[in-house]
Write an enzyme that holds these catalytic residues in place. Structure first.
Site, mmCIF file in Angstrom:
data_model
loop_
_atom_site.group_PDB
_atom_site.id
_atom_site.type_symbol
_atom_site.label_atom_id
_atom_site.label_comp_id
_atom_site.label_asym_id
_atom_site.label_seq_id
_atom_site.Cartn_x
_atom_site.Cartn_y
_atom_site.Cartn_z
ATOM 1 N N GLY A 45 0.835 -1.193 0.000
ATOM 2 C CA GLY A 45 0.000 0.000 0.000
ATOM 3 C C GLY A 45 0.868 1.240 0.000
ATOM 4 O O GLY A 45 2.016 1.207 0.473
ATOM 5 N N GLN A 50 3.102 10.097 1.192
ATOM 6 C CA GLN A 50 4.405 9.436 1.306
ATOM 7 C C GLN A 50 5.339 9.829 0.165
ATOM 8 O O GLN A 50 6.543 9.597 0.233
ATOM 9 C CB GLN A 50 4.230 7.909 1.336
ATOM 10 C CG GLN A 50 3.532 7.420 2.595
ATOM 11 C CD GLN A 50 3.354 5.917 2.593
ATOM 12 O OE1 GLN A 50 2.399 5.414 2.045
ATOM 13 N NE2 GLN A 50 4.286 5.196 3.198
ATOM 14 N N CYS A 94 5.565 0.020 7.369
ATOM 15 C CA CYS A 94 5.233 1.174 6.535
ATOM 16 C C CYS A 94 6.453 1.509 5.679
ATOM 17 O O CYS A 94 7.577 1.500 6.184
ATOM 18 C CB CYS A 94 4.873 2.366 7.424
ATOM 19 S SG CYS A 94 4.427 3.846 6.512
ATOM 20 N N LEU A 95 6.225 1.821 4.403
ATOM 21 C CA LEU A 95 7.358 2.141 3.517
ATOM 22 C C LEU A 95 8.065 3.423 3.963
ATOM 23 O O LEU A 95 9.214 3.640 3.604
ATOM 24 C CB LEU A 95 6.885 2.265 2.063
ATOM 25 C CG LEU A 95 6.390 0.951 1.426
ATOM 26 C CD1 LEU A 95 5.880 1.206 0.013
ATOM 27 C CD2 LEU A 95 7.489 -0.102 1.410
ATOM 28 N N HIS A 136 -4.797 1.624 7.221
ATOM 29 C CA HIS A 136 -3.454 2.196 7.377
ATOM 30 C C HIS A 136 -3.232 3.317 6.348
ATOM 31 O O HIS A 136 -2.732 4.401 6.692
ATOM 32 C CB HIS A 136 -2.430 1.060 7.196
ATOM 33 C CG HIS A 136 -0.990 1.466 7.187
ATOM 34 N ND1 HIS A 136 -0.070 0.971 8.087
ATOM 35 C CD2 HIS A 136 -0.294 2.311 6.370
ATOM 36 C CE1 HIS A 136 1.124 1.496 7.825
ATOM 37 N NE2 HIS A 136 1.016 2.311 6.791
ATOM 38 N N GLU A 137 -3.637 3.065 5.093
ATOM 39 C CA GLU A 137 -3.408 4.068 4.034
ATOM 40 C C GLU A 137 -4.295 5.299 4.228
ATOM 41 O O GLU A 137 -3.852 6.429 4.015
ATOM 42 C CB GLU A 137 -3.627 3.458 2.650
ATOM 43 C CG GLU A 137 -2.717 2.276 2.295
ATOM 44 C CD GLU A 137 -1.245 2.521 2.582
ATOM 45 O OE1 GLU A 137 -0.794 3.673 2.460
ATOM 46 O OE2 GLU A 137 -0.547 1.557 2.954
ATOM 47 N N HIS A 140 -2.900 7.659 6.625
ATOM 48 C CA HIS A 140 -1.867 8.544 6.064
ATOM 49 C C HIS A 140 -2.468 9.866 5.572
ATOM 50 O O HIS A 140 -1.842 10.919 5.665
ATOM 51 C CB HIS A 140 -1.165 7.874 4.870
ATOM 52 C CG HIS A 140 0.003 7.008 5.240
ATOM 53 N ND1 HIS A 140 1.133 7.508 5.866
ATOM 54 C CD2 HIS A 140 0.240 5.685 5.058
ATOM 55 C CE1 HIS A 140 2.003 6.512 6.041
ATOM 56 N NE2 HIS A 140 1.486 5.389 5.570
#
Ligand code: ZN
Length: 172
Positions: A45, A50, A94-95, A136-137, A140
């Site tokens: 995701g 990000q 998380c990226l 989660h996304e 963000h």
């Protein structure tokens, strides 16, 4: 085009993102870039902030099996419109917080509404990893990271590791 993923801490990861008024070719290009960047990372995701873009768009693909057909999803202005009382615990990552994982509890199933890239309103029930990932996304887009669910001490420990990582990356 693969774009650069911001690493926490970064003020752009703490901002509430703006709703998108309509679908444009520029947005379709951004969605393509987001998917390419997510798959290359690799991740399941990615949210626009990000990449330093403060718009409400996320991409995800939680088909984890190697042999599975990719199932890329792009959601513009996504919204949770219902969630189960049942919860699920996942070891989230998380990226923007590479190599750090921690258990987060969230509703097990959610109903999500979003605009697709043709400008159509979509609605779908999601569960399992898809439900965790979409929550989660969407977090963000509100400037919220999974570490915000952790105890302050654990959160500070991870943040210090990321500050160190960023210093090392800057020197490299
Ligand atoms: Zn994330």
């Amino acid at each position: 085009m693969i774009r650069k993923i911001l690493i926490h801490p970064d003020p752009r990861l703490k901002k509430v993102c703006a709703a998108l008024p309509d679908i444009s070719d520029e947005l379709r290009t951004l969605a393509d870039d987001m998917l390419e960047t997510m798959y290359a990372a690799p991740g399941i995701g990615l949210a626009a902030p990000q990449l330093g873009i403060l718009d409400r768009i996320i991409v995800l693909d939680c088909e984890k099996e190697d042999a599975a057909t990719p199932k890329p999803m792009v959601m513009v202005n996504p919204r949770i419109i219902g969630s189960s009382d049942d919860t699920n615990v996942y070891d989230e990552g998380c990226l923007s917080i590479p190599d750090q994982y921690a258990e987060v509890t969230r509703p097990k199933e959610v109903r999500v509404e979003w605009l697709d890239l043709d400008g159509n309103l979509q609605e779908q029930d999601m569960d399992g990893l898809w439900a965790t990932c979409v929550q989660h996304e969407i977090d963000h887009l509100e400037g919220k990271l999974f570490i915000d669910y952790l105890k302050p001490l654990k959160r500070q420990m991870i943040t210090r590791k990321m500050q160190k990582l960023k210093r090392e990356m800057a020197r490299a």
